[in-house]
Write an enzyme that holds these catalytic residues in place. Structure first.
Site, PDB file in Angstrom:
ATOM      1  N   HIS A 145      -7.365   9.929 -12.584  1.00 22.10           N
ATOM      2  CA  HIS A 145      -5.971   9.612 -12.903  1.00 22.10           C
ATOM      3  C   HIS A 145      -5.938   9.029 -14.299  1.00 22.10           C
ATOM      4  O   HIS A 145      -6.494   7.948 -14.549  1.00 22.10           O
ATOM      5  CB  HIS A 145      -5.388   8.618 -11.895  1.00 22.10           C
ATOM      6  CG  HIS A 145      -3.946   8.283 -12.152  1.00 22.10           C
ATOM      7  ND1 HIS A 145      -2.905   8.985 -11.572  1.00 22.10           N
ATOM      8  CD2 HIS A 145      -3.371   7.340 -12.950  1.00 22.10           C
ATOM      9  CE1 HIS A 145      -1.753   8.480 -11.984  1.00 22.10           C
ATOM     10  NE2 HIS A 145      -2.005   7.487 -12.830  1.00 22.10           N
ATOM     11  N   CYS A 146      -5.290   9.719 -15.230  1.00 27.63           N
ATOM     12  CA  CYS A 146      -5.230   9.275 -16.621  1.00 27.63           C
ATOM     13  C   CYS A 146      -4.135   8.227 -16.761  1.00 27.63           C
ATOM     14  O   CYS A 146      -2.951   8.518 -16.577  1.00 27.63           O
ATOM     15  CB  CYS A 146      -4.955  10.458 -17.552  1.00 27.63           C
ATOM     16  SG  CYS A 146      -4.785   9.983 -19.291  1.00 27.63           S
TER      17      CYS A 146
END
Length: 212
Positions: A145-146
């Protein structure tokens, strides 16, 4: 209170890293164009430096937007409607086509070991999918998850994310290279250094260019 499933990185709430991304890119571009560009000694250098930096900025913004706007959720036939992304029907249609193709090749719901059940999504998902705790959905071939884009990165949007990272890298490399060239030209003295110093005095006032 249960999490609300996030369709993509553009959906609120935004986090601090995401807001920093939105502010930092235009700030770096504007500061370069207003503070550093006038000190380049030749018009040709200014045009090239400004053009490359602006194009890199636009490419980064565009690729980052596409990465964040794409829903990387794992989709299979029969998945609950709540996990669909009505704002991006083309993405869902593409995912559905992939799922149907896998089903025709024997990798669908009858594939057994190629599927697994997610108790949080209450649905079958591909075996390589993982549930993201930030977006509350299963992502096909989940990578991470950026936080900077506030979106999951998986099979559907990984190539866009990779292109975004490459574009950011080139933007920063060009920014730093122009800054270093400017400082080196100033310190070397001679005709080139004198031009930079003269421009600094003209832009920032007599003698103030010495603090560059």
């Amino acid at each position: 209170m249960p999490l609300e499933r996030r369709r993509n990185g553009l959906q609120r709430p935004w986090n601090g890293f995401q807001i920093t991304t939105y502010l930092l890119l235009p700030y770096l571009t504007a500061s370069f164009l207003s503070l550093c560009l006038p000190l380049l000694p030749h018009l040709a250098f200014r045009i090239v430096a400004a053009s490359v930096l602006v194009l890199a900025c636009l490419a980064t913004a565009t690729l980052g937007y596409v990465t964040a706007a794409t829903d990387p959720a794992d989709v299979l036939p029969g998945l609950p409607a709540a996990t669909a992304s009505p704002s991006f029907p083309r993405v869902d249609a593409a995912l559905a086509r992939i799922a149907r193709k896998k089903a025709e090749e024997g990798e669908g719901e009858d594939g057994g070991d190629l599927l697994k059940y997610c108790w949080l999504c209450n649905a079958n998902v591909h075996v390589h999918a993982m549930h993201c705790k930030f977006c509350d959905k299963c992502v096909g071939e989940f990578d991470h998850h950026c936080q900077w884009l506030n979106t999951c990165v998986g099979k559907i949007n990984y190539r866009y994310f990779f292109a975004t990272v490459a574009s950011v890298g080139f933007f920063l490399w060009w920014y730093v290279a122009c800054e270093v060239a400017l400082v080196v030209g100033y310190l070397r003295g001679g005709e080139e250094g004198g031009s930079v110093r003269e421009l600094a005095d003209q832009v920032y006032g007599g003698g103030k260019g010495r603090v560059l």
